[in-house]
Design a protein around this motif. Structure first.
Motif: not given
Length: 251
Positions: A185-201
């Motif tokens: 998945x590709x995204x911008x740092x403006x849309x909080x990659x840490x939130x993506x990592x947390x949700x997927x984890x």
């Protein structure tokens, strides 16, 4: 090329000449851009840096012959065609009629067996599972609580935090992957990659950020600098954003 009936987002059609190729083509097996035409109907996302970043990750992560691959938010179908050139069996999905038409035209021009479906993310393929899911979804923060439905911004606008589509992909990814399956998945740092990592984890996937690149703001983001600053979304760089590829595997 002759004119075609171009689908409008309200379900009607308009007779138009095919647009000139964008100059950015699907990638060959070597994983690098090459000259060649890509049909991109009005309002469909133009392949650019984030597309190339994800294409490079796809090859490195082992997208290969015999795999069943899903490309969510396919746009022109560029990443779907890249996966097909790597030998995968590919299904591509987009909710935009014009994106679906663009992807089907590009698939026909490339003479590659990509199945293109119109639908709302994984709802288009209920019960299906894949060896890999790749996605370059809308991720640009924008005023408004939801993604737009009938304008060009639907290719990039994703609600006030840029996560309207990202969160849905994160929540549904585990069920869409086979054992050992891979999400890229590709995204911008403006849309909080840490939130993506947390949700997927939290969903039970093994997650890491594998690729990062910093680029200047494009025209859309430049036009929102004041709004982004007011939202607290601009951090270290007032005129640049970081793009990341997030890798998640189902054990």
């Amino acid at each position: 090329m002759r004119g075609v009936r171009v689908p409008d987002e309200d379900g009607s059609t308009t007779q138009r000449a095919l647009p000139d190729p964008s100059g950015v083509a699907p990638w060959p097996e070597g994983g690098r851009p090459r000259p060649g035409p890509v049909v991109r109907l009005p309002g469909v996302y133009r392949p650019q840096t984030d597309t190339l970043l994800l294409a490079t990750a796809m090859r490195r992560e082992g997208i290969r012959r015999g795999m069943d691959v899903l490309d969510l938010c396919t746009g022109t179908g560029t990443l779907a065609l890249h996966a097909a050139r790597l030998g995968a069996r590919v299904t591509a999905v987009d909710i935009s009629r014009r994106a679906v038409a663009s992807a089907r035209l590009n698939t026909a021009l490339a003479r590659l067996p990509v199945t293109v479906r119109r639908g709302d993310l994984l709802r288009a393929l209920p019960g299906r599972t894949f060896d890999a899911v790749v996605s370059n979804p809308p991720y640009v923060p924008a005023p408004g609580l939801s993604a737009p439905r009938y304008r060009a911004g639907r290719s990039w606008d994703a609600g006030p935090d840029g996560r309207v589509i990202l969160d849905r992909i994160c929540d549904d990814a585990f069920a869409a992957l086979r054992p050992g399956g891979l999400l890229l998945l590709v995204q911008s740092g403006l849309s909080r990659p840490e939130e993506t990592v947390g949700r997927l984890s939290a969903a039970g996937l093994d997650v890491s950020v594998t690729d990062r690149v910093t680029i200047p703001f494009g025209p859309v983001t430049l036009g929102r600098v004041a709004w982004l600053r007011a939202q607290g979304l601009l951090r270290d760089h007032p005129d640049r954003e970081e793009l990341v590829v997030i890798r998640a595997r189902k054990e």
